[in-house]
Design an enzyme around this catalytic site. Structure first.
Site, mmCIF file in Angstrom:
data_model
loop_
_atom_site.group_PDB
_atom_site.id
_atom_site.type_symbol
_atom_site.label_atom_id
_atom_site.label_comp_id
_atom_site.label_asym_id
_atom_site.label_seq_id
_atom_site.Cartn_x
_atom_site.Cartn_y
_atom_site.Cartn_z
ATOM 1 N N CYS A 198 70.275 37.477 -9.205
ATOM 2 C CA CYS A 198 69.808 36.723 -10.386
ATOM 3 C C CYS A 198 70.130 35.246 -10.237
ATOM 4 C CB CYS A 198 70.441 37.300 -11.644
ATOM 5 S SG CYS A 198 72.211 37.487 -11.554
ATOM 6 N N GLU A 207 71.340 39.958 -20.120
ATOM 7 C CA GLU A 207 71.486 39.138 -18.901
ATOM 8 C C GLU A 207 70.177 39.249 -18.146
ATOM 9 O OE1 GLU A 207 73.871 37.226 -18.341
ATOM 10 O OE2 GLU A 207 75.544 37.989 -19.524
ATOM 11 N N ASN A 245 69.821 45.571 -8.032
ATOM 12 C CA ASN A 245 70.132 44.560 -7.006
ATOM 13 C C ASN A 245 71.617 44.473 -6.685
ATOM 14 O OD1 ASN A 245 70.607 43.411 -9.542
ATOM 15 N ND2 ASN A 245 70.324 41.345 -8.758
ATOM 16 N N GLY A 249 63.999 43.013 -21.230
ATOM 17 C CA GLY A 249 64.947 42.510 -22.232
ATOM 18 C C GLY A 249 64.278 42.335 -23.586
ATOM 19 N N GLY A 301 68.608 42.797 -16.422
ATOM 20 C CA GLY A 301 67.322 43.104 -15.792
ATOM 21 C C GLY A 301 66.327 42.009 -16.100
ATOM 22 N N SER A 302 65.053 42.381 -16.107
ATOM 23 C CA SER A 302 64.013 41.361 -16.234
ATOM 24 C C SER A 302 63.824 40.929 -17.691
ATOM 25 C CB SER A 302 62.703 41.920 -15.691
ATOM 26 O OG SER A 302 62.321 43.029 -16.473
ATOM 27 N N GLU A 341 79.277 37.974 -19.897
ATOM 28 C CA GLU A 341 80.015 39.017 -19.186
ATOM 29 C C GLU A 341 81.241 38.320 -18.587
ATOM 30 O OE1 GLU A 341 78.108 42.148 -18.849
ATOM 31 O OE2 GLU A 341 76.349 41.589 -17.702
HETATM 32 P P1 NAD Z 1 64.017 45.806 -14.806
HETATM 33 O O1 NAD Z 1 64.059 45.130 -16.144
HETATM 34 O O2 NAD Z 1 62.734 46.347 -14.349
HETATM 35 O O3 NAD Z 1 65.039 47.046 -14.768
HETATM 36 C C1 NAD Z 1 66.399 46.910 -15.089
HETATM 37 C C2 NAD Z 1 66.881 48.203 -15.717
HETATM 38 O O4 NAD Z 1 66.158 48.419 -16.933
HETATM 39 C C3 NAD Z 1 66.681 49.445 -14.857
HETATM 40 O O5 NAD Z 1 67.761 50.324 -15.040
HETATM 41 C C4 NAD Z 1 65.414 50.050 -15.445
HETATM 42 O O6 NAD Z 1 65.301 51.436 -15.237
HETATM 43 C C5 NAD Z 1 65.582 49.723 -16.916
HETATM 44 N N1 NAD Z 1 64.316 49.679 -17.658
HETATM 45 C C6 NAD Z 1 63.072 49.465 -17.171
HETATM 46 N N2 NAD Z 1 62.167 49.509 -18.176
HETATM 47 C C7 NAD Z 1 62.856 49.743 -19.307
HETATM 48 C C8 NAD Z 1 62.480 49.880 -20.676
HETATM 49 N N3 NAD Z 1 61.228 49.799 -21.071
HETATM 50 N N4 NAD Z 1 63.456 50.079 -21.585
HETATM 51 C C9 NAD Z 1 64.748 50.155 -21.209
HETATM 52 N N5 NAD Z 1 65.165 50.053 -19.927
HETATM 53 C C10 NAD Z 1 64.228 49.856 -18.988
HETATM 54 O O7 NAD Z 1 64.633 44.760 -13.803
HETATM 55 P P2 NAD Z 1 64.773 44.915 -12.216
HETATM 56 O O8 NAD Z 1 63.484 44.535 -11.611
HETATM 57 O O9 NAD Z 1 65.368 46.226 -11.906
HETATM 58 O O10 NAD Z 1 65.891 43.817 -11.895
HETATM 59 C C11 NAD Z 1 65.591 42.530 -11.514
HETATM 60 C C12 NAD Z 1 65.752 41.572 -12.669
HETATM 61 O O11 NAD Z 1 67.103 41.606 -13.142
HETATM 62 C C13 NAD Z 1 65.517 40.133 -12.257
HETATM 63 O O12 NAD Z 1 64.764 39.478 -13.241
HETATM 64 C C14 NAD Z 1 66.918 39.554 -12.182
HETATM 65 O O13 NAD Z 1 67.009 38.169 -12.330
HETATM 66 C C15 NAD Z 1 67.585 40.268 -13.288
HETATM 67 N N6 NAD Z 1 69.038 40.219 -13.115
HETATM 68 C C16 NAD Z 1 69.772 39.461 -13.974
HETATM 69 C C17 NAD Z 1 71.141 39.353 -13.821
HETATM 70 C C18 NAD Z 1 71.972 38.544 -14.780
HETATM 71 O O14 NAD Z 1 73.177 38.764 -14.834
HETATM 72 N N7 NAD Z 1 71.391 37.639 -15.552
HETATM 73 C C19 NAD Z 1 71.779 40.027 -12.773
HETATM 74 C C20 NAD Z 1 71.002 40.779 -11.892
HETATM 75 C C21 NAD Z 1 69.628 40.882 -12.079
#
Ligand code: NAD
Length: 476
Positions: free
Chosen positions: A278, A244, A146, A227, A222-223, A457
């Site tokens: 996010c 995060e 994003n 996490g 990420g999600s 961060e």
């Molecule tokens: P996601 O968790 O699907 O993917 C994020 C990253 O993790 C990608 O690089 C992906 O390839 C990797 N990934 C996917 N599966 C994995 C696994 N099993 N093991 C290790 N890595 C893996 O998230 P998304 O849909 O790409 O992003 C959106 C999410 O990120 C939303 O929930 C959003 O709120 C969150 N986000 C949080 C922040 C913050 O700073 N808190 C900032 C931006 C986005």
């Protein structure tokens, strides 16, 4: 585009590729290697080799590399922004903000690089203790699609300044800008292997990073589900983590707020980056005495937003990043309609017209009268949908704001200092904004509470997160 390992482009032995799609047109614009565990091993070896010399440089020398990289990024910001829009979908003006944001972060860490401090503790007859900080070693960063440039900056700025070497895994739908920025850091004088960007699917590269014993710290954005998986995998090697994760930020509007500014704040807060932020405004609570007028103006402004290809001048909102993201939003809104859990005031469909037919567009959407049990209120909605709810008073607004498992950000729009103090004291979130939302300058710590994760961060706090204390105790 190739991966970037040991200061050079790198393919993968298996010759497998991941296509990168322009979300506005559906066209394949490039492809990146689907990296394997062997590719990751090569990157770990490169980072390991680079570590001993990078950590021996002074912090000031490391800061100078970041400073030079920021300069190159500023020079090339237009090209980088076009690349970001083409792979991610956001309007060009937002991509320019983001690329400049990346440069800002590097400049911030370069700027503090000469102000390195240690501590001296005088222990009387026992002696004196000198407390310094040292880097962790090889670190890893996994970032989402994003805000790929900004979030890359949040991670590499403090990690590199602290003297670590780093493996970066961008998301598969937006890896190109991160690869280009890695090349720029190499060009700015980062020794080969100090920053390695490895592309590939999360289940392969991401999971291998999380479980890798040589990686001492991993920072993930990420999600929540990913996490949690990373936390399980990292436990085996006792890796330090920054997580995060998602958010469902509330925005509260009190009757003494500047209504026009608050409407603009809600529009930007929710529809910036097509709602894929996010800390976007994900739940809007408006005092009931102004709710009807507020909703009227909100609907009007939402309908005036120009949806289109982010490269076109005048576009206010681009497409969603992928077909999957759009399907998630469509399913949510279908459910709201089917169950009567809310009233769609505007939006709620794909736009009509040939110019939207190939991309992943969805109209900016406002929903009122939302049930508390609706997925719009209980989960994280990562797209352009804004649920708006009236509240009778500040007590109810704070109760509703806290009715979530997340705790990333929150905002209150008011001219009352006591209301601000109550919101600050009582809302569970890592940042409380007053009369604004979304802004996260590099100077301030950023991170969530509860299911939004842990670790920070930005700012000096992130430097501490990428280093650990080491103490010399001198018995005289
Ligand atoms: P996601 O968790 O699907 O993917 C994020 C990253 O993790 C990608 O690089 C992906 O390839 C990797 N990934 C996917 N599966 C994995 C696994 N099993 N093991 C290790 N890595 C893996 O998230 P998304 O849909 O790409 O992003 C959106 C999410 O990120 C939303 O929930 C959003 O709120 C969150 N986000 C949080 C922040 C913050 O700073 N808190 C900032 C931006 C986005």
């Amino acid at each position: 585009m190739l991966m970037r390992v040991g200061g050079a482009g790198a393919g993968t032995d298996e010759n497998k590729w991941i296509p990168v799609i322009n979300p506005a047109t559906g066209d394949e614009i490039d492809r990146v290697p689907a990296g394997t565990k062997d590719d990751l091993e090569r990157a770990v070896t490169a980072a390991d080799t680079a570590f001993s010399s990078w950590k021996r440089k002074t912090q000031r020398e490391r800061g100078m590399v970041l400073f030079r990289a920021a300069g190159i990024v500023r020079e090339r910001h237009k090209d980088l922004a076009r690349l970001l829009t083409t792979e991610q979908g956001k309007p060009l003006k937002e991509s320019i903000d983001e690329i400049r944001g990346f440069a800002n972060i590097l400049e911030f860490y370069a700027g503090i690089s000469a102000a390195q401090k240690g501590e001296l503790v005088r222990l009387g007859a026992t002696g004196d203790a000198i407390i310094t900080r040292e880097p962790m070693g090889i670190c890893a960063a996994i970032i989402p699609w994003n805000m790929p440039a900004l979030i890359m900056g949040w991670k590499i700025g403090p990690a590199l300044l602290a003297g670590n070497t780093l493996l970066l895994k961008p998301a598969s739908t937006a890896p190109l800008t991160a690869l280009r920025l890695t090349e720029i850091l190499d060009e700015a004088g980062l020794p080969p292997g100090t920053l390695n960007t490895v592309t590939g699917v999360g289940e392969t590269i991401g999971e291998a990073m999380a479980g890798h014993p040589a990686i001492k710290k991993l920072s993930f954005t990420g999600s929540c589900a990913t996490g949690q998986r990373i936390r399980e995998l990292a436990a085996g090697s006792l890796k330090e983590l920054t997580l995060e994760l998602g958010g469902s930020d509330p925005m509260i509007v009190m009757p003494d707020a500047d209504i026009d500014k608050a409407v603009d704040g809600a529009i930007r807060g929710r529809f910036y980056n097509a709602g894929q932020t996010c800390t976007a405004v994900k739940r809007l609570f408006v005092h009931e005495s102004i709710a009807a007028e507020f909703s009227r103006r909100l609907k009007q402004k939402t309908e005036s937003l120009k949806l289109g290809n982010g490269l076109d001048a005048g576009t206010d909102m681009g497409p969603l990043n992928s077909a999957i993201q759009r399907e998630r939003i469509e399913k949510l809104i279908d459910r709201v309609r089917d169950t009567g859990q809310g009233t769609v005031l505007t939006g709620g469909t794909r736009p009509g017209g040939a110019e939207y037919s190939q991309g992943f567009f969805y109209r900016p959407t406002v929903v009122s009268d939302v049930e508390k049990t609706s997925g719009l209120m209980t989960g994280e909605v990562f797209g352009p949908v804004l649920p708006v709810m009236p509240v009778p008073d500040l007590d109810a607004a704070i109760t509703e704001a806290n009715r979530t498992a997340y705790g990333l950000g929150a905002s209150i729009w008011t001219s009352s200092l006591p209301a601000v103090k109550r919101a600050f004291d009582e809302i569970h979130a890592g940042i409380i904004w007053v009369n604004r939302h979304l802004t996260i300058p590099p100077e301030i710590p950023f991170g969530g509470m509860n299911e939004s994760g842990f670790g920070r961060e930005n700012g000096l706090h992130a430097l501490d997160n990428y280093s650990r204390t080491k103490t010399l105790l001198l018995g005289w």
